[in-house]
Scaffold this motif. Structure first.
Motif, PDB file in Angstrom:
ATOM      1  N   VAL A  86       0.817  -1.214   0.000  1.00 24.45           N
ATOM      2  CA  VAL A  86       0.000   0.000   0.000  1.00 24.45           C
ATOM      3  C   VAL A  86       0.848   1.260   0.000  1.00 24.45           C
ATOM      4  O   VAL A  86       0.378   2.317  -0.408  1.00 24.45           O
ATOM      5  CB  VAL A  86      -0.964   0.078   1.198  1.00 24.45           C
ATOM      6  CG1 VAL A  86      -2.072  -0.907   1.047  1.00 24.45           C
ATOM      7  CG2 VAL A  86      -0.232  -0.090   2.506  1.00 24.45           C
ATOM      8  N   GLY A  87       2.108   1.137   0.460  1.00 22.85           N
ATOM      9  CA  GLY A  87       2.995   2.298   0.474  1.00 22.85           C
ATOM     10  C   GLY A  87       3.276   2.819  -0.918  1.00 22.85           C
ATOM     11  O   GLY A  87       3.614   3.977  -1.094  1.00 22.85           O
ATOM     12  N   VAL A  88       3.174   1.939  -1.912  1.00 19.44           N
ATOM     13  CA  VAL A  88       3.472   2.359  -3.283  1.00 19.44           C
ATOM     14  C   VAL A  88       2.282   2.165  -4.213  1.00 19.44           C
ATOM     15  O   VAL A  88       2.380   2.370  -5.411  1.00 19.44           O
ATOM     16  CB  VAL A  88       4.703   1.608  -3.843  1.00 19.44           C
ATOM     17  CG1 VAL A  88       5.940   2.003  -3.059  1.00 19.44           C
ATOM     18  CG2 VAL A  88       4.504   0.116  -3.804  1.00 19.44           C
ATOM     19  N   LEU A  89       1.135   1.790  -3.642  1.00 19.07           N
ATOM     20  CA  LEU A  89      -0.046   1.529  -4.471  1.00 19.07           C
ATOM     21  C   LEU A  89      -0.425   2.727  -5.337  1.00 19.07           C
ATOM     22  O   LEU A  89      -0.646   2.611  -6.538  1.00 19.07           O
ATOM     23  CB  LEU A  89      -1.222   1.130  -3.566  1.00 19.07           C
ATOM     24  CG  LEU A  89      -2.608   1.124  -4.224  1.00 19.07           C
ATOM     25  CD1 LEU A  89      -2.664   0.057  -5.298  1.00 19.07           C
ATOM     26  CD2 LEU A  89      -3.695   0.883  -3.194  1.00 19.07           C
ATOM     27  N   ILE A  90      -0.462   3.912  -4.699  1.00 19.85           N
ATOM     28  CA  ILE A  90      -0.990   5.071  -5.409  1.00 19.85           C
ATOM     29  C   ILE A  90      -0.099   5.519  -6.567  1.00 19.85           C
ATOM     30  O   ILE A  90      -0.589   5.675  -7.685  1.00 19.85           O
ATOM     31  CB  ILE A  90      -1.307   6.198  -4.404  1.00 19.85           C
ATOM     32  CG1 ILE A  90      -2.573   5.769  -3.629  1.00 19.85           C
ATOM     33  CG2 ILE A  90      -1.513   7.533  -5.079  1.00 19.85           C
ATOM     34  CD1 ILE A  90      -2.835   6.517  -2.374  1.00 19.85           C
ATOM     35  N   PRO A  91       1.228   5.678  -6.345  1.00 17.52           N
ATOM     36  CA  PRO A  91       2.060   6.016  -7.511  1.00 17.52           C
ATOM     37  C   PRO A  91       2.007   4.957  -8.611  1.00 17.52           C
ATOM     38  O   PRO A  91       1.930   5.313  -9.793  1.00 17.52           O
ATOM     39  CB  PRO A  91       3.474   6.129  -6.937  1.00 17.52           C
ATOM     40  CG  PRO A  91       3.383   5.893  -5.496  1.00 17.52           C
ATOM     41  CD  PRO A  91       1.976   5.738  -5.097  1.00 17.52           C
ATOM     42  N   ILE A  92       2.048   3.680  -8.221  1.00 20.61           N
ATOM     43  CA  ILE A  92       1.999   2.639  -9.247  1.00 20.61           C
ATOM     44  C   ILE A  92       0.682   2.734 -10.027  1.00 20.61           C
ATOM     45  O   ILE A  92       0.661   2.646 -11.256  1.00 20.61           O
ATOM     46  CB  ILE A  92       2.133   1.228  -8.604  1.00 20.61           C
ATOM     47  CG1 ILE A  92       3.508   1.065  -7.943  1.00 20.61           C
ATOM     48  CG2 ILE A  92       1.906   0.135  -9.629  1.00 20.61           C
ATOM     49  CD1 ILE A  92       4.671   1.071  -8.889  1.00 20.61           C
ATOM     50  N   TYR A  93      -0.385   2.973  -9.297  1.00 19.96           N
ATOM     51  CA  TYR A  93      -1.694   3.091  -9.941  1.00 19.96           C
ATOM     52  C   TYR A  93      -1.695   4.254 -10.941  1.00 19.96           C
ATOM     53  O   TYR A  93      -2.163   4.112 -12.074  1.00 19.96           O
ATOM     54  CB  TYR A  93      -2.775   3.301  -8.874  1.00 19.96           C
ATOM     55  CG  TYR A  93      -4.181   3.250  -9.390  1.00 19.96           C
ATOM     56  CD1 TYR A  93      -4.853   2.046  -9.550  1.00 19.96           C
ATOM     57  CD2 TYR A  93      -4.855   4.426  -9.745  1.00 19.96           C
ATOM     58  CE1 TYR A  93      -6.144   1.996 -10.027  1.00 19.96           C
ATOM     59  CE2 TYR A  93      -6.155   4.393 -10.236  1.00 19.96           C
ATOM     60  CZ  TYR A  93      -6.796   3.173 -10.372  1.00 19.96           C
ATOM     61  OH  TYR A  93      -8.070   3.125 -10.851  1.00 19.96           O
ATOM     62  N   LEU A  94      -1.129   5.389 -10.519  1.00 23.95           N
ATOM     63  CA  LEU A  94      -1.120   6.562 -11.405  1.00 23.95           C
ATOM     64  C   LEU A  94      -0.175   6.371 -12.588  1.00 23.95           C
ATOM     65  O   LEU A  94      -0.503   6.733 -13.720  1.00 23.95           O
ATOM     66  CB  LEU A  94      -0.719   7.817 -10.610  1.00 23.95           C
ATOM     67  CG  LEU A  94      -1.715   8.248  -9.525  1.00 23.95           C
ATOM     68  CD1 LEU A  94      -1.183   9.442  -8.755  1.00 23.95           C
ATOM     69  CD2 LEU A  94      -3.083   8.562 -10.135  1.00 23.95           C
ATOM     70  N   ILE A  95       1.006   5.778 -12.323  1.00 21.74           N
ATOM     71  CA  ILE A  95       1.941   5.517 -13.427  1.00 21.74           C
ATOM     72  C   ILE A  95       1.284   4.579 -14.433  1.00 21.74           C
ATOM     73  O   ILE A  95       1.338   4.792 -15.643  1.00 21.74           O
ATOM     74  CB  ILE A  95       3.254   4.881 -12.886  1.00 21.74           C
ATOM     75  CG1 ILE A  95       4.034   5.888 -12.053  1.00 21.74           C
ATOM     76  CG2 ILE A  95       4.105   4.374 -14.040  1.00 21.74           C
ATOM     77  CD1 ILE A  95       5.232   5.290 -11.327  1.00 21.74           C
ATOM     78  N   ARG A 117      -1.873   4.156 -14.944  1.00 19.91           N
ATOM     79  CA  ARG A 117      -2.959   4.848 -15.647  1.00 19.91           C
ATOM     80  C   ARG A 117      -2.384   5.704 -16.776  1.00 19.91           C
ATOM     81  O   ARG A 117      -2.879   5.672 -17.907  1.00 19.91           O
ATOM     82  CB  ARG A 117      -3.710   5.737 -14.645  1.00 19.91           C
ATOM     83  CG  ARG A 117      -4.968   6.391 -15.201  1.00 19.91           C
ATOM     84  CD  ARG A 117      -5.398   7.532 -14.304  1.00 19.91           C
ATOM     85  NE  ARG A 117      -4.356   8.564 -14.248  1.00 19.91           N
ATOM     86  CZ  ARG A 117      -4.415   9.653 -13.491  1.00 19.91           C
ATOM     87  NH1 ARG A 117      -5.441   9.840 -12.700  1.00 19.91           N
ATOM     88  NH2 ARG A 117      -3.444  10.532 -13.501  1.00 19.91           N
TER      89      ARG A 117
END
Lengths: 276, 290
Positions: free
Chosen positions: A121-130, A132
């Motif tokens: 979860v620490g890197v979920l958001i950047p990975i999700y945005l990258i 996308r």
């Protein structure tokens, strides 16, 4: 066992062990049995143990409803693809660390292990945005890439512990005989390392197959693996317990069989070689 | 033996692995840190710019955070307790002279190979469903009112499911360690007149200590990130009753599209994981030296 266990104690322990084991296995057994029942029988108020009316129609219904084969295909591509890619990157690295260790090798290994401790979860958001922005969301190659990265530390550690056990003298002898590095690897190292590589492959296919964080958060319909396929059954729709059981059985059967064959390697792989 | 040539070569061979892991470790983490100080919401694109500590104040100040943190600790602690104690006892039992040991090992390890969403849904519908679950039938058989597990005891229900998945793992590792204890050592103790309890405390436990530490370390890594089991059973609810930190970040960042606050939660999760990791690495290191 040299211990003089009386026949009574032996019977007692055996009965107790089997009792507990079957209790632990009950949810799986129940799923298998329910998969072959009709929906009405599955939720009958007086439950039956064996299917009274043996049916295979749940499996057909599951395929029609959520396309099992597509998801199974995706799972195979991602788990096998990520493991093979991981081996391609991991084998040279583990080879170098096992046969040409330096002062820093231990530190590098520990550092690789520490990357595994980073919570997803620490890197979920950047990975999700990258994903996308690069249009990698819901694609098989995107998912394969992530799966390679999260399993790479385990792959390298496992290979390292196996390679460490190969006698170095043999490699030296081959080198003395003037074997080129390429030949040294292909004709000497590989045949001796194949069992270790095979175990690593097996365990990592299992881990990738069962991975349920990235497969659920980064896919929707197209690249969904079996974990996503099963999650689509999380909201009940009418009579569905038998179908859910059939879907569950289809999702776990292949890996359960592989797991039974690889349980010895599992210990070594998941403890990073600390327990053998 | 390490000539300059082989050293260069081994560096080249290690390069791809080191580089991809370095990128994987640094880039997303730096981005998470960056976002955590930004006003960044996918729902409200007008809101941009530096946010200072606002996201952290928002996330940590919300009552849901403390609850998620406590839930995380209960979840990890509860599962560890069940799997370590249960696993040790089961490993000791399986190590006794019994018939069908090989088959038993396979049966006992099976739940570990069940993917998390399947494990969760089997329990949710086949066992814990208040209407047609096995436990409801069992309760009715004894004339009791069936329990609506996921509404009445949401966190406990999740703990049961996760413990079911990890008990086999602990058992298998501990059994492997137990079987590597030399038979001579045990027999010698027996000959010297040590009874079963003494043998357990002075011979078996010291030998098992390292394996137990390793099981705790590995399980903690995985248990801090429990996600699918919550996603398909309670969805974190009712309210925040079964939301852990991992699920809170998912809820805030992905479901509510608040990138800034979600990232702040992510950073907090990383900090917690690091505290645990340092603590556990030290414990393992001590054990490895001994």
């Amino acid at each position: 066992m040299a211990r003089a266990a009386s026949i009574q104690t032996r019977i007692g322990f055996t009965a107790l062990a089997w009792g507990i084991a079957l209790l632990l296995f009950a949810p799986i057994l129940w799923t298998i049995l329910t998969a072959f029942k009709t929906e009405a029988e599955a939720i009958a108020s007086s439950p039956t143990f064996l299917p009274q009316q043996f049916t295979l129609e749940n499996f057909g219904a599951v395929q029609d409803r959520s396309d099992y084969f597509k998801h199974a295909f995706n799972s195979i591509v991602v788990s096998l693809g990520s493991t093979l890619l991981g081996l391609a990157i991991g084998i040279p690295a583990a080879w170098a660390m096992a046969f040409a260790p330096t002062k820093r090798t231990k530190d590098v290994l520990m550092w690789m292990l520490s990357t595994k401790m980073m919570p997803a979860v620490g890197v979920l958001i950047p990975i999700y945005l990258i994903f996308r922005d690069l249009r990698l969301l819901d694609t098989l190659h995107g998912l394969t890439l992530i799966m390679t990265l999260i399993n790479l530390p385990i792959i390298i550690w496992m290979l390292y512990t196996y390679f460490k056990e190969i006698p170095v003298d043999i490699l030296e002898a081959a080198r003395m005989d003037g074997a080129e590095l390429y030949n040294e690897i292909v004709h000497v190292l590989v045949p001796m390392a194949v069992p270790g590589i095979a175990s690593t492959l097996l365990l990592n296919v299992i881990l990738a197959w069962n991975e349920a964080f990235w497969t659920i958060t980064l896919t929707s319909g197209k690249a969904g693996t079996l974990t996503a396929f099963i999650s689509s059954f999380s909201s009940p729709q009418g009579l569905f317990l038998a179908k859910l059981s059939a879907a569950s059985l289809l999702a776990i059967a292949p890996i359960l069989l592989m797991g039974w064959f690889s349980q010895k390697q599992l210990v070594r792989g998941l403890t990073f070689g600390a327990v053998k | 033996m390490a000539t300059a040539q082989t050293r260069t070569l081994s560096r080249i061979m290690m390069a791809p692995a080191v580089i991809v892991l370095l990128i994987w470790m640094i880039v997303p983490l730096v981005m998470t840190l960056w976002f955590s100080f930004q006003n960044y919401s996918l729902i409200n694109p007008m809101m941009t710019g530096f946010a200072g500590w606002a996201n952290y104040v928002y996330v940590i100040g919300d009552p849901s955070f403390i609850q998620s943190l406590v839930n995380t600790l209960i979840l990890v602690g509860g599962v560890l307790l069940i799997t370590i104690i249960g696993g040790t006892m089961l490993a000791l039992l399986l190590d006794q002279p019994i018939w069908g040991q090989g088959v038993l090992r396979i049966i006992v390890i099976s739940p570990f190979f069940v993917m998390p969403p399947v494990a969760a849904l089997i329990w949710k519908n086949g066992f814990m469903h208040p209407g047609y679950g096995m436990l409801a039938h069992l309760w009715e058989f004894f004339g009791l009112q069936p329990i609506d597990w996921f509404n009445q005891y949401p966190l406990f229900s999740v703990i049961v499911i996760v413990a079911w998945q990890w008990l086999p793992f602990a058992t298998l590792i501990l059994l492997t360690a137990l079987q590597s204890l030399s038979e001579e050592q045990r027999e010698a103790a027996e000959m010297d007149g040590a009874n079963a309890i003494n043998r357990f405390y002075y011979i078996i436990m010291p030998h098992m200590a390292r394996a137990i530490t390793i099981v705790i370390l590995i399980q903690t890594i995985f248990l801090l990130g429990i996600f699918a089991e919550i996603r398909v059973t309670t969805g974190g609810g009712p309210g925040y009753a079964s939301t852990n930190i991992a699920f809170l970040v998912f809820r805030t960042g992905i479901l509510s599209n608040d990138i800034g606050a979600g990232s702040a939660g992510g950073v907090v999760a990383v900090v917690i994981a690091n505290i645990v990791a340092i603590f556990l690495m030290r414990a393992v290191g001590k054990n490895l030296d001994a």
